[in-house]
Design a protein around this motif. Structure first.
Motif, PDB file in Angstrom:
ATOM      1  N   ALA A  53      54.142  79.205  81.452  1.00  0.00           N
ATOM      2  CA  ALA A  53      53.181  78.826  80.423  1.00  0.00           C
ATOM      3  C   ALA A  53      52.716  80.071  79.692  1.00  0.00           C
ATOM      4  CB  ALA A  53      51.981  78.100  81.037  1.00  0.00           C
ATOM      5  N   GLY A  54      52.472  79.924  78.410  1.00  0.00           N
ATOM      6  CA  GLY A  54      51.894  81.019  77.646  1.00  0.00           C
ATOM      7  C   GLY A  54      50.388  81.045  77.828  1.00  0.00           C
ATOM      8  N   ARG A  55      49.711  81.650  76.897  1.00  0.00           N
ATOM      9  CA  ARG A  55      48.250  81.665  76.990  1.00  0.00           C
ATOM     10  C   ARG A  55      47.724  80.231  77.016  1.00  0.00           C
ATOM     11  NH1 ARG A  55      45.133  85.022  72.716  1.00  0.00           N
ATOM     12  NH2 ARG A  55      46.602  84.077  71.255  1.00  0.00           N
ATOM     13  N   GLN A  56      46.937  79.926  78.009  1.00  0.00           N
ATOM     14  CA  GLN A  56      46.334  78.601  78.104  1.00  0.00           C
ATOM     15  C   GLN A  56      45.536  78.322  76.832  1.00  0.00           C
ATOM     16  OE1 GLN A  56      43.969  78.194  81.622  1.00  0.00           O
ATOM     17  NE2 GLN A  56      42.999  76.301  80.958  1.00  0.00           N
ATOM     18  N   ARG A  57      45.752  77.143  76.240  1.00  0.00           N
ATOM     19  CA  ARG A  57      45.072  76.787  74.997  1.00  0.00           C
ATOM     20  C   ARG A  57      43.886  75.884  75.310  1.00  0.00           C
ATOM     21  NH1 ARG A  57      49.455  76.377  70.172  1.00  0.00           N
ATOM     22  NH2 ARG A  57      50.810  78.056  70.882  1.00  0.00           N
ATOM     23  N   VAL A  58      42.724  76.338  74.944  1.00  0.00           N
ATOM     24  CA  VAL A  58      41.492  75.581  75.176  1.00  0.00           C
ATOM     25  C   VAL A  58      40.871  75.245  73.829  1.00  0.00           C
ATOM     26  CG1 VAL A  58      39.207  75.578  76.234  1.00  0.00           C
ATOM     27  CG2 VAL A  58      41.105  76.724  77.386  1.00  0.00           C
ATOM     28  N   VAL A  59      40.541  73.962  73.648  1.00  0.00           N
ATOM     29  CA  VAL A  59      39.919  73.490  72.415  1.00  0.00           C
ATOM     30  C   VAL A  59      38.528  72.977  72.774  1.00  0.00           C
ATOM     31  CG1 VAL A  59      40.084  71.920  70.461  1.00  0.00           C
ATOM     32  CG2 VAL A  59      42.177  72.820  71.524  1.00  0.00           C
ATOM     33  N   VAL A  60      37.510  73.634  72.241  1.00  0.00           N
ATOM     34  CA  VAL A  60      36.124  73.255  72.513  1.00  0.00           C
ATOM     35  C   VAL A  60      35.577  72.498  71.309  1.00  0.00           C
ATOM     36  CG1 VAL A  60      33.793  74.079  73.033  1.00  0.00           C
ATOM     37  CG2 VAL A  60      35.781  75.231  74.033  1.00  0.00           C
ATOM     38  N   CYS A  61      35.224  71.237  71.522  1.00  0.00           N
ATOM     39  CA  CYS A  61      34.638  70.421  70.466  1.00  0.00           C
ATOM     40  C   CYS A  61      33.122  70.532  70.572  1.00  0.00           C
ATOM     41  CB  CYS A  61      35.073  68.965  70.617  1.00  0.00           C
ATOM     42  SG  CYS A  61      36.849  68.719  70.455  1.00  0.00           S
ATOM     43  N   HIS A  80      43.984  81.155  74.665  1.00  0.00           N
ATOM     44  CA  HIS A  80      43.774  80.986  73.225  1.00  0.00           C
ATOM     45  C   HIS A  80      42.666  79.955  73.045  1.00  0.00           C
ATOM     46  CE1 HIS A  80      44.419  79.411  69.156  1.00  0.00           C
ATOM     47  NE2 HIS A  80      45.102  80.515  68.890  1.00  0.00           N
ATOM     48  N   LEU A  81      41.592  80.351  72.353  1.00  0.00           N
ATOM     49  CA  LEU A  81      40.406  79.501  72.239  1.00  0.00           C
ATOM     50  C   LEU A  81      40.189  79.035  70.805  1.00  0.00           C
ATOM     51  CD1 LEU A  81      37.787  78.279  73.435  1.00  0.00           C
ATOM     52  CD2 LEU A  81      36.674  80.482  72.955  1.00  0.00           C
ATOM     53  N   THR A  82      40.066  77.706  70.647  1.00  0.00           N
ATOM     54  CA  THR A  82      39.710  77.095  69.365  1.00  0.00           C
ATOM     55  C   THR A  82      38.362  76.405  69.513  1.00  0.00           C
ATOM     56  OG1 THR A  82      42.018  76.689  68.737  1.00  0.00           O
ATOM     57  CG2 THR A  82      40.339  75.353  67.642  1.00  0.00           C
ATOM     58  N   VAL A  83      37.482  76.608  68.547  1.00  0.00           N
ATOM     59  CA  VAL A  83      36.178  75.938  68.528  1.00  0.00           C
ATOM     60  C   VAL A  83      36.101  75.073  67.275  1.00  0.00           C
ATOM     61  CG1 VAL A  83      33.669  76.218  68.472  1.00  0.00           C
ATOM     62  CG2 VAL A  83      35.074  77.825  69.784  1.00  0.00           C
ATOM     63  N   LEU A 103      37.230  76.073  63.538  1.00  0.00           N
ATOM     64  CA  LEU A 103      37.465  75.045  62.538  1.00  0.00           C
ATOM     65  C   LEU A 103      36.156  74.365  62.167  1.00  0.00           C
ATOM     66  CD1 LEU A 103      40.646  73.371  64.116  1.00  0.00           C
ATOM     67  CD2 LEU A 103      40.563  75.167  62.362  1.00  0.00           C
ATOM     68  N   CYS A 104      35.790  74.463  60.899  1.00  0.00           N
ATOM     69  CA  CYS A 104      34.604  73.751  60.412  1.00  0.00           C
ATOM     70  C   CYS A 104      35.085  72.500  59.688  1.00  0.00           C
ATOM     71  CB  CYS A 104      33.795  74.650  59.485  1.00  0.00           C
ATOM     72  SG  CYS A 104      32.270  73.878  58.897  1.00  0.00           S
ATOM     73  N   GLN A 105      35.181  71.409  60.434  1.00  0.00           N
ATOM     74  CA  GLN A 105      35.700  70.150  59.904  1.00  0.00           C
ATOM     75  C   GLN A 105      35.076  68.976  60.656  1.00  0.00           C
ATOM     76  OE1 GLN A 105      40.141  71.258  60.285  1.00  0.00           O
ATOM     77  NE2 GLN A 105      40.138  69.786  58.598  1.00  0.00           N
ATOM     78  N   PHE A 122      41.117  70.235  76.521  1.00  0.00           N
ATOM     79  CA  PHE A 122      40.079  69.844  75.575  1.00  0.00           C
ATOM     80  C   PHE A 122      38.727  69.731  76.285  1.00  0.00           C
ATOM     81  CE2 PHE A 122      43.977  68.356  73.595  1.00  0.00           C
ATOM     82  CZ  PHE A 122      43.794  68.711  72.260  1.00  0.00           C
ATOM     83  N   VAL A 123      37.733  70.378  75.715  1.00  0.00           N
ATOM     84  CA  VAL A 123      36.369  70.372  76.254  1.00  0.00           C
ATOM     85  C   VAL A 123      35.454  69.747  75.203  1.00  0.00           C
ATOM     86  CG1 VAL A 123      34.434  71.806  77.015  1.00  0.00           C
ATOM     87  CG2 VAL A 123      36.793  72.428  77.648  1.00  0.00           C
TER      88      VAL A 123
END
Length: 316
Positions: A53-61, A80-83, A103-105, A122-123
């Motif tokens: 696996a590459g960098r664990q991808r975490v998406v925080v909503c 890798h962190l996405t907010v 992401l502002c959406q 996904f969090v």
């Protein structure tokens, strides 16, 4: 394809796709040959196979206080962190300085429009029930490795009842971690963030995926001279390092990544230096006991099998 180029391509695939299966020949005519495996393809008996696996991808909503604390905890890990937040004052790089993407959406739109990979975590920690429900409804339609939602037990029960009315079965609900986080009794944003991060790590480790250390790929990209890749193939008993953990030994003897530390890592690094500039793909077994003939001076009682691969100098 030479081994250096293979590892560089592996890094690119992991960044783009999240996971990859590879095989390395360790016996006979296949010794030293590396190849990518398809999802359904089985390795040969003379190959060492891995799923990486590459960098664990975490998406925080959600961009509130818990998310801000979670950013600080998660970015101590190679991920890798996405907010995501729909409020400009909460979704900005000024607020989330460590995040890889902000992401502002509208939540539904963001989750529909962006690619988060096949193994995303996904969090859901938004400001209210309605936004949480929107996020959960969209995430359940996406490929994912984990989804967790914050909230009291009564709020979670109401959310699950809503899912049932929408036609989602019990098996889907069993895969949702709610209330999110390990039960450590956390109350403050920092404590809740620690409990969430701990649960993400727990789930990842249970899946048995080996994370390819981005530091190793980074060093391989920057280093043009010959070097040696050292990989843990298997371990038994009490021994350091996990299967597929890697250490890159550079021409000056320095290392990037780790195979568990201690005497075995030091010994492996010294042995790797002997192979610099050669064409080597060799398996070595280490006995981590206190027996005087092992030379390692360790009392772990386990055994570890290590693969040494020399990597060619980078093409000019």
């Amino acid at each position: 394809m030479d081994r250096r180029k293979f590892y560089l391509e592996l890094g690119q695939r992991l960044e783009a796709e999240g996971t990859a299966r590879i095989a390395t020949g360790i016996r006979g005519e296949r010794t030293g040959r590396k190849r990518f495996l398809t999802a359904a393809e089985e390795p040969d008996r003379d190959e060492f196979a891995e799923k990486l696996a590459g960098r664990q991808r975490v998406v925080v909503c959600g961009g509130g206080h818990v998310s801000l604390a979670l950013e600080q905890v998660l970015k101590t890990l190679p991920l890798h962190l996405t907010v995501i937040d729909d409020r400009p004052e909460f979704a900005s790089k000024e607020r989330f300085r460590l995040a890889d993407r902000v992401l502002c959406q509208d939540y539904r739109r963001a989750l529909r429009e962006h690619d988060f990979g096949e193994e995303a975590y996904f969090v859901i920690v938004t400001r209210g029930h309605a936004s949480d429900d929107d996020c959960l409804s969209e995430i359940l339609r996406l490929p994912r490795a984990y989804v967790g939602m914050i909230g009291s037990r009564s709020k979670v029960a109401a959310a699950f009842e809503k899912l049932r009315r929408e036609g989602w079965g019990d098996e889907v609900q069993k895969g949702i971690h709610a209330p999110i986080g390990l039960p450590i009794g956390g109350r403050t944003p920092g404590e809740i963030a620690v409990s969430i991060a701990a649960e993400l790590i727990q789930v990842r480790n249970q899946k048995g995926l080996a994370v390819f250390d981005p530091e190793v790929i980074g060093a391989l990209t920057e280093e043009a001279d010959p070097c040696v890749m050292v990989t843990v193939m298997e371990k038994t008993g009490s021994s350091p390092g996990k299967k597929s953990s890697r250490m890159l030994v550079l021409p000056d003897g320095s290392t990037r990544g780790t195979i568990g530390g201690g005497s075995v890592e030091y010994t492996a690094a010294k042995e790797a230096e002997k192979y610099l500039g050669q064409d080597v793909c060799q398996v070595r077994d280490y006995d981590l006991t206190d027996a005087p003939d092992t030379g390692l001076g360790m009392v772990c009682g386990g055994k570890i099998r290590v693969l040494f691969e020399t990597l060619e100098p980078a093409a000019v």
